[in-house]
Structure formats: structure tokens, C-alpha cells
Design an enzyme around this catalytic site. Sequence first.
Site, PDB file in Angstrom:
ATOM      1  N   HIS A  74       0.576  -1.178  -0.075  1.00  0.00           N
ATOM      2  CA  HIS A  74      -0.051   0.315  -0.394  1.00  0.00           C
ATOM      3  C   HIS A  74       0.880   1.262  -0.306  1.00  0.00           C
ATOM      4  O   HIS A  74      -0.064   2.082  -0.389  1.00  0.00           O
ATOM      5  CB  HIS A  74      -1.219   0.200   0.969  1.00  0.00           C
ATOM      6  CG  HIS A  74      -0.139   0.525   2.550  1.00  0.00           C
ATOM      7  ND1 HIS A  74       0.963  -0.479   2.964  1.00  0.00           N
ATOM      8  CD2 HIS A  74      -0.059   1.760   3.196  1.00  0.00           C
ATOM      9  CE1 HIS A  74       0.933   0.120   4.204  1.00  0.00           C
ATOM     10  NE2 HIS A  74       0.687   1.522   4.476  1.00  0.00           N
ATOM     11  N   HIS A  89       1.692   6.878  -0.987  1.00  0.00           N
ATOM     12  CA  HIS A  89       0.538   5.730  -0.050  1.00  0.00           C
ATOM     13  C   HIS A  89      -0.356   5.949  -1.100  1.00  0.00           C
ATOM     14  O   HIS A  89      -1.421   6.967  -0.991  1.00  0.00           O
ATOM     15  CB  HIS A  89       0.716   6.347   1.169  1.00  0.00           C
ATOM     16  CG  HIS A  89       0.044   6.331   2.100  1.00  0.00           C
ATOM     17  ND1 HIS A  89      -1.379   5.371   2.454  1.00  0.00           N
ATOM     18  CD2 HIS A  89       0.567   5.369   3.345  1.00  0.00           C
ATOM     19  CE1 HIS A  89      -1.453   4.988   3.589  1.00  0.00           C
ATOM     20  NE2 HIS A  89      -0.908   4.602   4.122  1.00  0.00           N
TER      21      HIS A  89
END
Length: 166
Positions: A74, A89
Site C-alpha cells: 500500500h 501512499h
Amino acid sequence: MGFFKNLFGGGEAKTPALDAVYAPVAGEAVPISEVSDPTFGEEILGKGIAFRPAEGKVFAPCDASVDLMFDTGHAVSLVADFGAEILIHVGLDTVNLKGEHFTIHAKTGDKVKKGDLLIEFDVAAISAAGYDVITPLVICNTPDYTTVNVHTGPVAPGDLVLELGK
């Protein structure tokens, strides 16, 4: 004339070169303040930009070393060859997916070139699971820079989005 110009320092002032960070995803680049998570939106980790991804691929935004590729895929932390500490992110709270809908293409310690594929993610599946896929890119060592110019609007991977000056 050249003699006096050289002697007295006339002519154009030299501006310091700015380091460039390019779009890691296709989509729309938006101000980081549009990220609802205050860690990003209030620039707690540093200044940056965010992206509303049109497709699920994250590319290296510059030549860099992979400082940390999160096991879940992620997020990735990079150290640019010019010294910027960059965090990308994918989505908000997507760590909770525990890697589902993410495919990692680089690992911690890898040397990457601008445009190298780092992560693939399924935008539709992540959204369907209830997560915002807005993707912040943060310069974690912002205090090292006196200038951070942000370029928003539609972007393709490799388009200029940040200029950093020391």
C-alpha cells in the site's frame, strides 16, 4: 562591455536549479490539502501533492533507491538520487487490506529509475471495499528545501508535479 560585466558582476542572476519529482500515477494531481487524513492533508509528514488515480499503477517519480517497500504494497518510501525522502501512499487506511488488491514490483534496497513500475493496485476493488484511493506523495524531509513548487491538474506518469529547491 564584457570586461565591465565580468568585473562588476552585471548580467543575469543565476537561479539555483530545482530538483524534479514526476507523477507516479495517471489521473488528476490535486493539492495535498484535499486528502481527508490529517497526517497528509495537514502536512504533518511534510509538503507534497496527491493524486486521484485513473489506473492502478505506481511508477518511480524519479531515479531513487527503495528505502522501504511495505509488505502490504500500500506504500513505498524512496530516497531520490538528489536526496528527497519521498513517501507514496496508495489510498487511505489501505494498510487494513493486508496486501489484498496490491502487487509489488520492487523491493526494499532496489535502485529504480524514473518510470519503473513499483506497485499495481486494483482501483475498483479497493474503492468497492470502502477505501478512498487518493494517493498522497509526500516529501518527508521538507525542511531541507526552501522551495516546494506544486503542479496540479490532469497528469500522466512522468509529468512534472513537484519542483524542490534548496
